[in-house]
Design a protein around this motif. Structure first.
Motif, PDB file in Angstrom:
ATOM      1  N   LYS A  84       1.031  -1.393   0.051  1.00 44.94           N
ATOM      2  CA  LYS A  84      -0.469  -0.303  -0.520  1.00 44.94           C
ATOM      3  C   LYS A  84       0.625   1.307  -0.239  1.00 44.94           C
ATOM      4  CE  LYS A  84      -3.822  -2.402   0.084  1.00 44.94           C
ATOM      5  NZ  LYS A  84      -5.219  -1.475  -0.180  1.00 44.94           N
ATOM      6  N   ASP A  85       1.872   1.221   0.727  1.00 44.85           N
ATOM      7  CA  ASP A  85       2.897   2.594   1.095  1.00 44.85           C
ATOM      8  C   ASP A  85       3.439   2.844  -0.412  1.00 44.85           C
ATOM      9  OD1 ASP A  85       3.625   4.556   2.417  1.00 44.85           O
ATOM     10  OD2 ASP A  85       6.165   3.485   2.244  1.00 44.85           O
ATOM     11  N   VAL A  86       4.027   1.519  -1.287  1.00 46.67           N
ATOM     12  CA  VAL A  86       3.967   1.548  -2.591  1.00 46.67           C
ATOM     13  C   VAL A  86       3.164   2.371  -3.726  1.00 46.67           C
ATOM     14  CG1 VAL A  86       5.078   0.515  -5.125  1.00 46.67           C
ATOM     15  CG2 VAL A  86       6.288   0.069  -2.438  1.00 46.67           C
ATOM     16  N   GLY A  87       2.357   2.012  -3.498  1.00 50.15           N
ATOM     17  CA  GLY A  87       1.179   2.560  -4.431  1.00 50.15           C
ATOM     18  C   GLY A  87       0.600   3.496  -3.801  1.00 50.15           C
ATOM     19  N   GLY A  88       1.539   4.058  -2.403  1.00 51.70           N
ATOM     20  CA  GLY A  88       0.743   5.932  -1.892  1.00 51.70           C
ATOM     21  C   GLY A  88      -1.069   5.371  -1.775  1.00 51.70           C
ATOM     22  N   ASP A  89      -0.536   4.428  -0.502  1.00 54.66           N
ATOM     23  CA  ASP A  89      -2.086   4.873   0.148  1.00 54.66           C
ATOM     24  C   ASP A  89      -1.665   4.614   1.230  1.00 54.66           C
ATOM     25  OD1 ASP A  89      -5.223   4.279  -0.484  1.00 54.66           O
ATOM     26  OD2 ASP A  89      -4.877   2.189  -0.609  1.00 54.66           O
ATOM     27  N   ILE A  90      -1.649   4.883   1.906  1.00 54.02           N
ATOM     28  CA  ILE A  90      -1.306   6.040   3.084  1.00 54.02           C
ATOM     29  C   ILE A  90      -1.526   6.728   3.446  1.00 54.02           C
ATOM     30  CG2 ILE A  90      -0.085   4.841   5.087  1.00 54.02           C
ATOM     31  CD1 ILE A  90       1.489   2.765   4.770  1.00 54.02           C
ATOM     32  N   ASP A  91      -2.521   7.146   4.375  1.00 54.31           N
ATOM     33  CA  ASP A  91      -2.277   8.826   4.682  1.00 54.31           C
ATOM     34  C   ASP A  91      -2.105   8.547   6.373  1.00 54.31           C
ATOM     35  OD1 ASP A  91      -2.765  10.725   5.777  1.00 54.31           O
ATOM     36  OD2 ASP A  91      -5.235  11.027   4.968  1.00 54.31           O
ATOM     37  N   TRP A  92       0.235   9.587   6.235  1.00 56.33           N
ATOM     38  CA  TRP A  92       0.295   9.600   7.209  1.00 56.33           C
ATOM     39  C   TRP A  92       0.088  10.746   8.997  1.00 56.33           C
ATOM     40  CZ3 TRP A  92       3.616   5.353   8.808  1.00 56.33           C
ATOM     41  CH2 TRP A  92       4.464   4.742   7.942  1.00 56.33           C
ATOM     42  N   LEU A  93      -1.562  10.591   8.383  1.00 56.90           N
ATOM     43  CA  LEU A  93      -1.890  11.358   9.498  1.00 56.90           C
ATOM     44  C   LEU A  93      -2.221  10.334  10.103  1.00 56.90           C
ATOM     45  CD1 LEU A  93      -2.813  14.022  10.686  1.00 56.90           C
ATOM     46  CD2 LEU A  93      -4.986  13.829   9.476  1.00 56.90           C
ATOM     47  N   VAL A  94      -1.526  10.138  11.810  1.00 58.82           N
ATOM     48  CA  VAL A  94      -2.549   9.236  12.481  1.00 58.82           C
ATOM     49  C   VAL A  94      -2.619   9.104  13.549  1.00 58.82           C
ATOM     50  CG1 VAL A  94      -0.622   7.519  13.889  1.00 58.82           C
ATOM     51  CG2 VAL A  94       0.413   7.638  11.632  1.00 58.82           C
ATOM     52  N   SER A  95      -3.667   8.319  13.607  1.00 60.76           N
ATOM     53  CA  SER A  95      -4.190   9.057  15.323  1.00 60.76           C
ATOM     54  C   SER A  95      -4.164   8.210  16.211  1.00 60.76           C
ATOM     55  CB  SER A  95      -5.293   9.337  14.737  1.00 60.76           C
ATOM     56  OG  SER A  95      -6.194  10.267  13.656  1.00 60.76           O
ATOM     57  N   VAL A  96      -3.804   7.888  17.305  1.00 58.77           N
ATOM     58  CA  VAL A  96      -3.690   6.978  18.688  1.00 58.77           C
ATOM     59  C   VAL A  96      -4.479   6.793  19.553  1.00 58.77           C
ATOM     60  CG1 VAL A  96      -0.363   6.774  18.465  1.00 58.77           C
ATOM     61  CG2 VAL A  96      -2.278   8.793  20.593  1.00 58.77           C
ATOM     62  N   ASP A  97      -5.072   5.332  20.480  1.00 57.40           N
ATOM     63  CA  ASP A  97      -6.509   5.778  21.315  1.00 57.40           C
ATOM     64  C   ASP A  97      -6.551   4.238  21.544  1.00 57.40           C
ATOM     65  OD1 ASP A  97      -7.991   6.955  23.042  1.00 57.40           O
ATOM     66  OD2 ASP A  97      -9.052   6.859  21.235  1.00 57.40           O
ATOM     67  N   SER A  98      -7.140   4.074  22.682  1.00 51.66           N
ATOM     68  CA  SER A  98      -7.479   2.679  23.009  1.00 51.66           C
ATOM     69  C   SER A  98      -8.799   2.375  23.460  1.00 51.66           C
ATOM     70  CB  SER A  98      -6.201   2.994  24.356  1.00 51.66           C
ATOM     71  OG  SER A  98      -7.175   3.009  25.589  1.00 51.66           O
ATOM     72  N   THR A  99      -8.998   1.492  23.854  1.00 52.93           N
ATOM     73  CA  THR A  99     -10.462   0.954  23.296  1.00 52.93           C
ATOM     74  C   THR A  99     -10.323  -0.397  24.380  1.00 52.93           C
ATOM     75  OG1 THR A  99     -12.303   0.198  22.482  1.00 52.93           O
ATOM     76  CG2 THR A  99     -10.727  -1.138  21.648  1.00 52.93           C
ATOM     77  N   ILE A 100     -11.617  -0.498  25.632  1.00 52.71           N
ATOM     78  CA  ILE A 100     -11.572  -1.732  26.909  1.00 52.71           C
ATOM     79  C   ILE A 100     -12.091  -3.168  26.160  1.00 52.71           C
ATOM     80  CG2 ILE A 100     -12.204  -2.352  28.982  1.00 52.71           C
ATOM     81  CD1 ILE A 100     -11.035   0.335  29.914  1.00 52.71           C
ATOM     82  N   THR A 101     -12.107  -3.776  25.662  1.00 59.17           N
ATOM     83  CA  THR A 101     -13.033  -5.324  25.343  1.00 59.17           C
ATOM     84  C   THR A 101     -12.799  -5.890  27.005  1.00 59.17           C
ATOM     85  OG1 THR A 101     -10.964  -6.129  24.544  1.00 59.17           O
ATOM     86  CG2 THR A 101     -12.474  -4.872  23.197  1.00 59.17           C
ATOM     87  N   ARG A 102     -14.104  -6.604  27.186  1.00 61.04           N
ATOM     88  CA  ARG A 102     -14.399  -7.338  28.352  1.00 61.04           C
ATOM     89  C   ARG A 102     -13.933  -8.851  27.611  1.00 61.04           C
ATOM     90  NH1 ARG A 102     -18.302  -7.675  31.967  1.00 61.04           N
ATOM     91  NH2 ARG A 102     -18.119  -4.938  31.813  1.00 61.04           N
ATOM     92  N   ALA A 103     -13.460  -9.077  28.824  1.00 55.09           N
ATOM     93  CA  ALA A 103     -13.014 -10.710  28.604  1.00 55.09           C
ATOM     94  C   ALA A 103     -13.540 -11.648  29.180  1.00 55.09           C
ATOM     95  CB  ALA A 103     -11.497 -10.907  29.785  1.00 55.09           C
ATOM     96  N   HIS A 104     -13.763 -12.900  28.553  1.00 50.69           N
ATOM     97  CA  HIS A 104     -14.742 -13.993  28.753  1.00 50.69           C
ATOM     98  C   HIS A 104     -14.788 -14.326  29.776  1.00 50.69           C
ATOM     99  CE1 HIS A 104     -17.439 -17.144  28.198  1.00 50.69           C
ATOM    100  NE2 HIS A 104     -18.919 -16.354  28.369  1.00 50.69           N
ATOM    101  N   GLN A 105     -15.347 -15.780  31.009  1.00 48.43           N
ATOM    102  CA  GLN A 105     -14.758 -16.449  31.720  1.00 48.43           C
ATOM    103  C   GLN A 105     -13.936 -17.362  31.252  1.00 48.43           C
ATOM    104  OE1 GLN A 105     -17.846 -18.007  33.702  1.00 48.43           O
ATOM    105  NE2 GLN A 105     -18.582 -18.811  32.399  1.00 48.43           N
ATOM    106  N   HIS A 106     -14.044 -17.550  29.908  1.00 43.91           N
ATOM    107  CA  HIS A 106     -13.396 -18.410  29.163  1.00 43.91           C
ATOM    108  C   HIS A 106     -11.723 -18.293  29.092  1.00 43.91           C
ATOM    109  CE1 HIS A 106     -16.846 -20.827  27.513  1.00 43.91           C
ATOM    110  NE2 HIS A 106     -16.762 -20.553  29.113  1.00 43.91           N
ATOM    111  N   ALA A 107     -11.366 -16.679  28.873  1.00 46.42           N
ATOM    112  CA  ALA A 107     -10.388 -16.494  28.610  1.00 46.42           C
ATOM    113  C   ALA A 107      -9.262 -16.657  30.164  1.00 46.42           C
ATOM    114  CB  ALA A 107     -10.463 -14.678  28.070  1.00 46.42           C
ATOM    115  N   ALA A 108     -10.227 -16.271  30.944  1.00 48.07           N
ATOM    116  CA  ALA A 108      -9.199 -16.537  32.457  1.00 48.07           C
ATOM    117  C   ALA A 108      -8.517 -18.147  32.041  1.00 48.07           C
ATOM    118  CB  ALA A 108     -10.008 -16.322  33.422  1.00 48.07           C
ATOM    119  N   GLY A 109      -7.402 -18.073  33.175  1.00 47.70           N
ATOM    120  CA  GLY A 109      -7.470 -19.422  33.100  1.00 47.70           C
ATOM    121  C   GLY A 109      -5.638 -19.643  32.748  1.00 47.70           C
ATOM    122  N   ALA A 110      -5.411 -19.142  31.895  1.00 46.83           N
ATOM    123  CA  ALA A 110      -3.992 -19.844  31.097  1.00 46.83           C
ATOM    124  C   ALA A 110      -2.488 -19.457  32.352  1.00 46.83           C
ATOM    125  CB  ALA A 110      -4.228 -19.003  29.671  1.00 46.83           C
TER     126      ALA A 110
END
Length: 282
Positions: A84-110
């Motif tokens: 994409k960068d070779v074709g000039g298809d990346i807009d380098w106006l970059v935004s940063v942020d975060s989001t929270i996702t809930r972990a299901h009870q099956h995600a615990a235990g590892a």
């Protein structure tokens, strides 16, 4: 093509990026396996509940884990970003942020070998808060809302502590020799990134940025008078473009296995995010 499966255009790109087995018995068709993996990420069931038309769930899970652990999904994403960068298809106006996702009870235990349960949770990017176990996705996207890099932590980790790590994940490789591109043309962030350390870091790297100043910082500067310094520059019109990162999160969370975390390990959840990001770029 069934619902939630790869289109011909998507498969044409992906088929040239998948690793080829030089020896051994013929493996199950990669397109069928990838369709099963994508279907699972889109709908969010357990591996055992993936329809039989995609073959054995053990085959899907084994292939997914193998590609997650050996970096196949990451290399595929880097290749598409480079194209994409070779074709000039990346807009380098970059935004940063975060989001929270809930972990299901099956995600615990590892557990990690030799680690206490609390240490294992940290290793696998799980944090405990009032709402239970959560994971936070710290992400940087380009001006068109496509992920450039991300970092996973527990949901109780502050955004500003992961800022440098997120920017370090931006690596768009170029054809031929030379280092990958890592520096945005301009960076947008919300008040959570309004710290002296972050602003100094961006100035040292020569990255123009638009980050609004927090109310308490404004009051502290006024209280100090002339010794408080000038307020940081703020381009209100440019800041309006920061909503692309919110749209990026919205697109990622169309995958139910990302909107709610079911994976026990960091590697599997990172691979799910990487594959979703790859399809967004395609």
């Amino acid at each position: 093509m069934r619902r939630h499966e790869l289109s011909d255009e998507e498969w044409e790109v992906l088929s040239g990026l998948l690793p080829r087995a030089e020896t051994g018995r013929p493996r199950r068709d990669d397109r069928v396996v990838l369709n099963g993996i994508v279907w699972k990420l889109r709908t969010g069931p357990a591996w055992r509940d993936v329809p039989e038309r995609y073959g054995s769930w053990r085959t899907l899970y084994t292939r997914f884990r193998r590609w997650a652990l050996d970096g196949t999904f990451t290399r595929m994403l880097e290749t598409v970003q480079a194209q994409k960068d070779v074709g000039g298809d990346i807009d380098w106006l970059v935004s940063v942020d975060s989001t929270i996702t809930r972990a299901h009870q099956h995600a615990a235990g590892a557990r990690k070998k030799g680690a206490a349960p609390s240490e294992a949770a940290h290793t696998h990017a799980l944090g405990r808060s009032r709402g239970g176990l959560t994971t936070k996705i710290h992400l940087a996207c380009d001006g068109l809302g496509r992920p450039l890099g991300f970092v996973l932590t527990g949901g109780n980790v502050n955004d500003c502590t992961q800022f440098e790590q997120v920017l370090a994940r931006i690596k768009v490789y170029r054809p031929g020799p030379g280092r990958p591109r890592t520096r945005p043309d301009h960076l947008l962030g919300d008040k959570g990134y309004s710290t002296r350390h972050i602003r100094n870091y961006l100035r040292k790297r020569g990255i123009p940025h638009t980050i609004p100043e927090r109310v308490d910082q404004q009051a502290n500067r006024r209280r100090r008078g002339s010794s408080g310094g000038r307020p940081p520059g703020f381009d209100k019109d440019r800041y309006k473009h920061r909503n692309v990162v919110e749209r990026c999160f919205n697109s990622l969370k169309q995958y139910r296995a990302i909107a709610t975390r079911y994976d026990k390990t960091r590697e599997s959840y990172e691979a799910a995010l990487t594959l979703a990001s790859l399809l967004m770029w395609i």
